[in-house]
Design a protein around this motif. Sequence first.
Motif, PDB file in Angstrom:
ATOM      1  N   THR A  54       0.860  -1.185   0.000  1.00 20.54           N
ATOM      2  CA  THR A  54       0.000   0.000   0.000  1.00 20.54           C
ATOM      3  C   THR A  54       0.895   1.233   0.000  1.00 20.54           C
ATOM      4  O   THR A  54       2.120   1.127  -0.005  1.00 20.54           O
ATOM      5  N   GLY A  55       0.263   2.377   0.078  1.00 19.07           N
ATOM      6  CA  GLY A  55       1.033   3.616   0.158  1.00 19.07           C
ATOM      7  C   GLY A  55       1.842   3.739   1.439  1.00 19.07           C
ATOM      8  O   GLY A  55       2.768   4.550   1.517  1.00 19.07           O
ATOM      9  N   SER A  56       1.527   2.913   2.434  1.00 18.00           N
ATOM     10  CA  SER A  56       2.270   2.927   3.698  1.00 18.00           C
ATOM     11  C   SER A  56       3.420   1.927   3.719  1.00 18.00           C
ATOM     12  O   SER A  56       4.179   1.868   4.691  1.00 18.00           O
ATOM     13  N   THR A  57       3.548   1.149   2.660  1.00 20.47           N
ATOM     14  CA  THR A  57       4.602   0.130   2.586  1.00 20.47           C
ATOM     15  C   THR A  57       5.977   0.770   2.572  1.00 20.47           C
ATOM     16  O   THR A  57       6.231   1.750   1.863  1.00 20.47           O
ATOM     17  N   LYS A  58       6.880   0.201   3.347  1.00 16.13           N
ATOM     18  CA  LYS A  58       8.296   0.568   3.309  1.00 16.13           C
ATOM     19  C   LYS A  58       9.064  -0.706   2.980  1.00 16.13           C
ATOM     20  O   LYS A  58       9.272  -1.566   3.835  1.00 16.13           O
ATOM     21  N   TYR A  59       9.443  -0.811   1.721  1.00 17.28           N
ATOM     22  CA  TYR A  59      10.016  -2.040   1.183  1.00 17.28           C
ATOM     23  C   TYR A  59      11.535  -1.954   1.178  1.00 17.28           C
ATOM     24  O   TYR A  59      12.115  -1.063   0.547  1.00 17.28           O
ATOM     25  N   LEU A  60      12.183  -2.912   1.856  1.00 21.05           N
ATOM     26  CA  LEU A  60      13.642  -2.941   1.927  1.00 21.05           C
ATOM     27  C   LEU A  60      14.196  -3.836   0.827  1.00 21.05           C
ATOM     28  O   LEU A  60      13.815  -5.008   0.705  1.00 21.05           O
ATOM     29  N   TRP A  61      15.151  -3.299   0.061  1.00 23.22           N
ATOM     30  CA  TRP A  61      15.685  -4.008  -1.093  1.00 23.22           C
ATOM     31  C   TRP A  61      16.817  -4.954  -0.703  1.00 23.22           C
ATOM     32  O   TRP A  61      17.985  -4.703  -0.957  1.00 23.22           O
ATOM     33  N   THR A  62      16.435  -6.096  -0.105  1.00 25.29           N
ATOM     34  CA  THR A  62      17.381  -7.172   0.165  1.00 25.29           C
ATOM     35  C   THR A  62      17.469  -8.132  -1.017  1.00 25.29           C
ATOM     36  O   THR A  62      18.457  -8.872  -1.152  1.00 25.29           O
ATOM     37  N   LEU A  63      16.458  -8.171  -1.855  1.00 23.82           N
ATOM     38  CA  LEU A  63      16.453  -9.002  -3.062  1.00 23.82           C
ATOM     39  C   LEU A  63      17.144  -8.243  -4.184  1.00 23.82           C
ATOM     40  O   LEU A  63      16.802  -7.087  -4.452  1.00 23.82           O
ATOM     41  N   PRO A  64      18.115  -8.849  -4.883  1.00 30.00           N
ATOM     42  CA  PRO A  64      18.779  -8.120  -5.964  1.00 30.00           C
ATOM     43  C   PRO A  64      17.812  -7.718  -7.070  1.00 30.00           C
ATOM     44  O   PRO A  64      17.008  -8.537  -7.524  1.00 30.00           O
ATOM     45  N   MET A  65      17.896  -6.480  -7.506  1.00 32.84           N
ATOM     46  CA  MET A  65      17.055  -6.042  -8.621  1.00 32.84           C
ATOM     47  C   MET A  65      17.451  -6.721  -9.920  1.00 32.84           C
ATOM     48  O   MET A  65      16.654  -6.759 -10.860  1.00 32.84           O
ATOM     49  N   PHE A  66      18.685  -7.267  -9.982  1.00 31.72           N
ATOM     50  CA  PHE A  66      19.074  -7.981 -11.194  1.00 31.72           C
ATOM     51  C   PHE A  66      18.432  -9.354 -11.275  1.00 31.72           C
ATOM     52  O   PHE A  66      18.474 -10.007 -12.317  1.00 31.72           O
ATOM     53  N   HIS A  67      17.840  -9.834 -10.191  1.00 27.12           N
ATOM     54  CA  HIS A  67      17.265 -11.174 -10.156  1.00 27.12           C
ATOM     55  C   HIS A  67      15.792 -11.119 -10.549  1.00 27.12           C
ATOM     56  O   HIS A  67      14.950 -10.685  -9.775  1.00 27.12           O
ATOM     57  N   CYS A  68      15.479 -11.528 -11.789  1.00 28.81           N
ATOM     58  CA  CYS A  68      14.091 -11.496 -12.290  1.00 28.81           C
ATOM     59  C   CYS A  68      13.495 -10.106 -12.144  1.00 28.81           C
ATOM     60  O   CYS A  68      12.316  -9.961 -11.799  1.00 28.81           O
ATOM     61  N   ASN A  69      14.328  -9.073 -12.435  1.00 27.85           N
ATOM     62  CA  ASN A  69      13.887  -7.690 -12.201  1.00 27.85           C
ATOM     63  C   ASN A  69      13.304  -7.539 -10.806  1.00 27.85           C
ATOM     64  O   ASN A  69      12.262  -6.908 -10.598  1.00 27.85           O
ATOM     65  N   GLY A  70      14.014  -8.115  -9.825  1.00 25.56           N
ATOM     66  CA  GLY A  70      13.561  -8.005  -8.436  1.00 25.56           C
ATOM     67  C   GLY A  70      12.160  -8.541  -8.234  1.00 25.56           C
ATOM     68  O   GLY A  70      11.386  -8.013  -7.439  1.00 25.56           O
ATOM     69  N   TRP A  71      11.830  -9.662  -8.956  1.00 27.23           N
ATOM     70  CA  TRP A  71      10.500 -10.266  -8.909  1.00 27.23           C
ATOM     71  C   TRP A  71       9.404  -9.264  -9.300  1.00 27.23           C
ATOM     72  O   TRP A  71       8.279  -9.329  -8.792  1.00 27.23           O
ATOM     73  N   CYS A  72       9.753  -8.323 -10.159  1.00 29.66           N
ATOM     74  CA  CYS A  72       8.834  -7.273 -10.617  1.00 29.66           C
ATOM     75  C   CYS A  72       8.470  -6.282  -9.511  1.00 29.66           C
ATOM     76  O   CYS A  72       7.582  -5.445  -9.680  1.00 29.66           O
ATOM     77  N   THR A  73       9.162  -6.335  -8.389  1.00 30.94           N
ATOM     78  CA  THR A  73       8.847  -5.452  -7.268  1.00 30.94           C
ATOM     79  C   THR A  73       9.208  -3.987  -7.508  1.00 30.94           C
ATOM     80  O   THR A  73       8.572  -3.105  -6.921  1.00 30.94           O
ATOM     81  N   PRO A  74      10.206  -3.651  -8.373  1.00 31.08           N
ATOM     82  CA  PRO A  74      10.401  -2.228  -8.681  1.00 31.08           C
ATOM     83  C   PRO A  74       9.118  -1.589  -9.220  1.00 31.08           C
ATOM     84  O   PRO A  74       8.795  -0.438  -8.899  1.00 31.08           O
ATOM     85  N   TRP A  75       8.398  -2.348 -10.020  1.00 30.38           N
ATOM     86  CA  TRP A  75       7.143  -1.853 -10.577  1.00 30.38           C
ATOM     87  C   TRP A  75       5.995  -1.963  -9.565  1.00 30.38           C
ATOM     88  O   TRP A  75       5.151  -1.073  -9.470  1.00 30.38           O
ATOM     89  N   ALA A  76       5.978  -3.057  -8.779  1.00 32.90           N
ATOM     90  CA  ALA A  76       4.867  -3.299  -7.863  1.00 32.90           C
ATOM     91  C   ALA A  76       4.800  -2.268  -6.736  1.00 32.90           C
ATOM     92  O   ALA A  76       3.740  -1.714  -6.439  1.00 32.90           O
ATOM     93  N   VAL A  77       5.929  -2.012  -6.063  1.00 33.41           N
ATOM     94  CA  VAL A  77       5.936  -1.035  -4.975  1.00 33.41           C
ATOM     95  C   VAL A  77       5.603   0.359  -5.509  1.00 33.41           C
ATOM     96  O   VAL A  77       4.901   1.139  -4.855  1.00 33.41           O
TER      97      VAL A  77
END
Length: 534
Positions: free
Chosen positions: A221-244
């Motif tokens: 949600t808009g209150s989410t604070k997502y910590l990037w422990t997953l590499p963005m190079f790995h499957c585009n970070g599981w599409c999380t750059p776009w999802a968050v």
Amino acid sequence: MSAPAALTANNTPLSPLRFLERSASVFPDRTAVIHGDRTYTYREFGDEVAALARVLRERIQPGDRVAYLAPNIPEMLFAHFAVPLAGGILIALNSRLAGPELEYILDHSGTTILFVDSEFVGSVSSSKTNVPSLREIIEIPDSTVPYPEVPAGIVTGQYADLLAEGEALADQPLHWGVDDEQQCIAINYTSGTTGKPKGVMYSHRGAYLNSLGETFHNGFTGSTKYLWTLPMFHCNGWCTPWAVTQAAGTHICLRAVRADSIWDAIDNLGVTHLCGAPTVCSTIADAEQAHKVDTLRITTAGAPPSPTIIGKLEDIGVTVVHVYGLTEVYGPYTICEYQEAWDDKPQSERAALLSRQGVGMVQAENARVVDAEMNDVPADGQTMGEIVLRGNNVMLGYYRDEAATAEAFAGGWFHSGDLGVMHSDGYIQLKDRAKDIIISGGENISTVEVEQAIMSHPAVIDVAVVGVPDEKWGERPKAFVVLGKGLQASAEDIVEHTRTLLAGYKVPRDIVFPLDLPRTPTGKVLKFELRASK
């Protein structure tokens, strides 16, 4: 009667570019990105992406490949929007790879522009010479860490200078979308049993739908604070750059995964979500700083998480969600959906249930477990078969490899190469890896690739590499090396030789020197015997 042609009033091609366009417009002053002492609002996020897209559009043709070699810094996040916004295809490179491995990917993909973090410039010292398509190497300094010693004569430009050029083009309009949602947005390279990485093509449509699935299942949600422990190079970070970004949450970048950095972010920045391999779970649970938390959700994949680690995390208030997938399906495809009936079960039994791979996510179809004739195996939790998948978040195919694509899609389903069982409740469970891929710390290691590197040592005449259990990484490679008659090499010699050719995490630290390798009558190495040997 044929269906009417698609109209603009009722058909808009799907693209995750829309996510940033919306969040920057609706929540311009909300904090979008935190990286050390650097912060960006969604307005600033959108502005930097737009500036970079404009200058890239001046340098590339539609469909050109643009590569990034960087850790989880804001610029890697911005690339997930800027490159496709410019009409290009993003190649997010594994920063753990050695120079020859990087050059293979750059050459195979036909990369035209490479952006590289200052720390990794030395890894691409010969790329401009060895990759004919590569025209520019742009350095990205990171102000949050001391500036490293960068070899001279490699980079051709600076990131800040490109942004300045883009700002001068601010009057040029941008289209935050695509004409064809099936066009490629990114190519992710993954190791196969042939040893050479294959380029997995993602579409704008698949990335859009998979991102929505990630948002739904993670509760972003808009209150989410997502910590990037997953590499963005790995499957585009599981599409999380776009999802968050779609949820207009806050990205908290993390240059290196360390226990103190993770707990510092949890305690001081209010982290609510993170993803990663089981090693990340262990790092958090076993840290000296570990303590009770109010809200933290960890989504893990790469190997079944240890029930012991799940129990430790539950004890400190962390919710662990297990997902399963592959690079070929944009990362997670199934999720171990929690059932209320599990509340009353003993923690050990509940943890075992949570370690299963689960059921199809909302954007995916149900996974199947099939025999060699594509018939479903009995749902008895015992009969093994291959896990096959299909749906909107299955890759377009392998880049420049039609034969491998056809093989992977045989029978109208994507063949994972993983062996598993189907339980009576419809949950799948992974049992073995049909292709001998080693999963170490969430990263795939091709045994053939490692074997070929070791075989290049002049004293080696035969070799086999298998995966063996590792408490920290899940699995690690172990090599059985046969030396030529009268030739000598120590384990240290083999390790040092292999380290010049491969990323460090692929190099076996366990080296055994048998007189011969066990084989079938047809000459195939009996790897199961090697795994069982002491």
